[in-house]
Scaffold this active site. Sequence first.
Site, mmCIF file in Angstrom:
data_model
loop_
_atom_site.group_PDB
_atom_site.id
_atom_site.type_symbol
_atom_site.label_atom_id
_atom_site.label_comp_id
_atom_site.label_asym_id
_atom_site.label_seq_id
_atom_site.Cartn_x
_atom_site.Cartn_y
_atom_site.Cartn_z
ATOM 1 N N LYS A 13 11.067 8.087 36.492
ATOM 2 C CA LYS A 13 11.467 9.004 35.532
ATOM 3 C C LYS A 13 11.426 10.386 36.492
ATOM 4 O O LYS A 13 12.414 11.150 36.073
ATOM 5 C CB LYS A 13 9.918 9.277 34.752
ATOM 6 C CG LYS A 13 9.616 8.313 33.812
ATOM 7 C CD LYS A 13 8.667 8.452 32.756
ATOM 8 C CE LYS A 13 7.524 8.634 33.545
ATOM 9 N NZ LYS A 13 6.711 7.448 34.234
ATOM 10 N N ARG A 88 1.906 10.987 26.461
ATOM 11 C CA ARG A 88 1.557 9.844 27.113
ATOM 12 C C ARG A 88 0.796 9.034 25.947
ATOM 13 O O ARG A 88 0.157 7.967 26.583
ATOM 14 C CB ARG A 88 0.547 9.969 28.380
ATOM 15 C CG ARG A 88 1.151 9.495 29.621
ATOM 16 C CD ARG A 88 0.459 10.101 30.577
ATOM 17 N NE ARG A 88 0.516 9.342 32.077
ATOM 18 C CZ ARG A 88 1.321 9.507 33.017
ATOM 19 N NH1 ARG A 88 2.303 10.774 32.907
ATOM 20 N NH2 ARG A 88 1.505 9.146 34.044
ATOM 21 N N ARG A 127 6.040 4.894 48.097
ATOM 22 C CA ARG A 127 6.271 6.326 47.868
ATOM 23 C C ARG A 127 5.850 7.165 48.779
ATOM 24 O O ARG A 127 4.549 7.043 49.197
ATOM 25 C CB ARG A 127 6.023 6.573 46.318
ATOM 26 C CG ARG A 127 6.480 7.823 45.870
ATOM 27 C CD ARG A 127 6.513 7.956 44.522
ATOM 28 N NE ARG A 127 5.432 7.886 43.764
ATOM 29 C CZ ARG A 127 4.888 8.152 42.494
ATOM 30 N NH1 ARG A 127 6.092 8.122 41.735
ATOM 31 N NH2 ARG A 127 3.750 8.061 41.812
ATOM 32 N N ARG A 160 0.550 9.835 47.907
ATOM 33 C CA ARG A 160 -0.289 10.403 46.687
ATOM 34 C C ARG A 160 -1.665 9.459 46.600
ATOM 35 O O ARG A 160 -1.720 8.275 46.860
ATOM 36 C CB ARG A 160 0.390 10.039 45.120
ATOM 37 C CG ARG A 160 1.010 11.373 44.787
ATOM 38 C CD ARG A 160 1.864 11.365 43.767
ATOM 39 N NE ARG A 160 1.149 10.602 42.484
ATOM 40 C CZ ARG A 160 1.736 10.385 41.283
ATOM 41 N NH1 ARG A 160 2.921 10.622 41.133
ATOM 42 N NH2 ARG A 160 1.134 9.651 40.543
ATOM 43 N N ARG A 171 -3.332 2.402 36.685
ATOM 44 C CA ARG A 171 -2.454 3.225 35.906
ATOM 45 C C ARG A 171 -1.316 2.381 34.893
ATOM 46 O O ARG A 171 -1.285 2.901 33.988
ATOM 47 C CB ARG A 171 -1.359 3.940 36.858
ATOM 48 C CG ARG A 171 -2.300 5.152 37.380
ATOM 49 C CD ARG A 171 -1.832 5.591 38.806
ATOM 50 N NE ARG A 171 -0.301 6.143 38.894
ATOM 51 C CZ ARG A 171 0.357 6.035 39.849
ATOM 52 N NH1 ARG A 171 -0.197 5.561 41.066
ATOM 53 N NH2 ARG A 171 1.830 6.382 39.865
HETATM 54 P P1 ADP Z 1 3.057 8.399 37.033
HETATM 55 O O1 ADP Z 1 3.684 8.279 36.033
HETATM 56 O O2 ADP Z 1 3.568 7.981 38.306
HETATM 57 O O3 ADP Z 1 1.623 7.522 36.864
HETATM 58 P P2 ADP Z 1 2.319 11.275 37.010
HETATM 59 O O4 ADP Z 1 2.584 12.083 38.141
HETATM 60 O O5 ADP Z 1 3.211 11.213 35.806
HETATM 61 O O6 ADP Z 1 2.665 9.919 37.683
HETATM 62 O O7 ADP Z 1 0.934 11.278 36.536
HETATM 63 C C1 ADP Z 1 -0.245 11.309 37.558
HETATM 64 C C2 ADP Z 1 -1.671 11.334 36.874
HETATM 65 O O8 ADP Z 1 -1.592 12.736 36.252
HETATM 66 C C3 ADP Z 1 -1.914 10.572 35.726
HETATM 67 O O9 ADP Z 1 -2.408 9.058 36.287
HETATM 68 C C4 ADP Z 1 -2.874 11.203 34.802
HETATM 69 O O10 ADP Z 1 -4.239 11.113 35.329
HETATM 70 C C5 ADP Z 1 -2.280 12.536 34.910
HETATM 71 N N1 ADP Z 1 -1.391 12.990 33.924
HETATM 72 C C6 ADP Z 1 0.039 13.107 33.981
HETATM 73 N N2 ADP Z 1 0.485 13.627 32.742
HETATM 74 C C7 ADP Z 1 -0.130 13.341 31.871
HETATM 75 C C8 ADP Z 1 -0.433 13.262 30.448
HETATM 76 N N3 ADP Z 1 0.539 13.785 29.624
HETATM 77 N N4 ADP Z 1 -1.691 13.178 29.793
HETATM 78 C C9 ADP Z 1 -2.779 12.843 30.406
HETATM 79 N N5 ADP Z 1 -2.685 12.802 31.649
HETATM 80 C C10 ADP Z 1 -1.616 13.062 32.437
#
Ligand code: ADP
Length: 218
Positions: A13, A88, A127, A160, A171
């Site tokens: 994404k 999400r 990554r 990360r 996740r």
């Molecule tokens: P990925 O999609 O690879 O898991 P992201 O960078 O989108 O990674 O998200 C990393 C973390 O940030 C998530 O595991 C969560 O803890 C938090 N996070 C990101 N976006 C949201 C969201 N929309 N709602 C709740 N937590 C979020």
Amino acid sequence: MRIILLGPPGAGKGTQADILSDHYNIAHIATGDLLREEVDNDTALGQKAKEYMRKGELVPDSLVIKMVLKRLENPDTKNGFILDGFPRNINQARELSAGLKDKKIEIDLTVYLETSEEVIIKRLSGRRICRSCRAVYHIVNVPPKVEGVCDRCGGELYQRVDDNSQTIKKRLMVYEQETASLIDFYKGLDKLYVASGDIDAQQLFHNLTEVFGKKIAA
Ligand code: ADP
Ligand code: ZN
């Protein structure tokens, strides 16, 4: 152009949103990046979000929704935006719909990147990210010219804290439990386009611009 990108962690994404936001000159809004910035700056929000993120859990809606709606006020979203990592869960999706309705704007298309678990795990575990400019590399697929150093800005590359096998599994579980049902939510709104997240990023970009082209012409 206003786009939502859906898909599991590792679907690509972020990479796709980067390319699309450059191409269409629209804002790339990645909630994960916004939250990591808050954590790095040790803000009140960052302090609250940190533990959830480390464990691979969702940060509470009350924090995230406010952050996104505020971000959408930024003038750089005038021409459009691409949401990456938000919504999400169903509550976030409903709050987003309500917030957009208030602003009298609509999402043009939601794209779901359907991705195999094998690809996800390979991508996430290899990554690496630049500390300064947040460019994304992969130790095998997209290695930097010099190990550990960003090609673009010379910054230091890091992994990360949530890109380890245990947290990746968590996740993916959270994704299945909370996020996957959004596919039906947006299908119900007749705004869902399903693409493969397994294919090469440039090929995917090419496919998506064709879909958006038709959407604009329609
Ligand atoms: P990925 O999609 O690879 O898991 P992201 O960078 O989108 O990674 O998200 C990393 C973390 O940030 C998530 O595991 C969560 O803890 C938090 N996070 C990101 N976006 C949201 C969201 N929309 N709602 C709740 N937590 C979020
Ligand atoms: Zn960099």
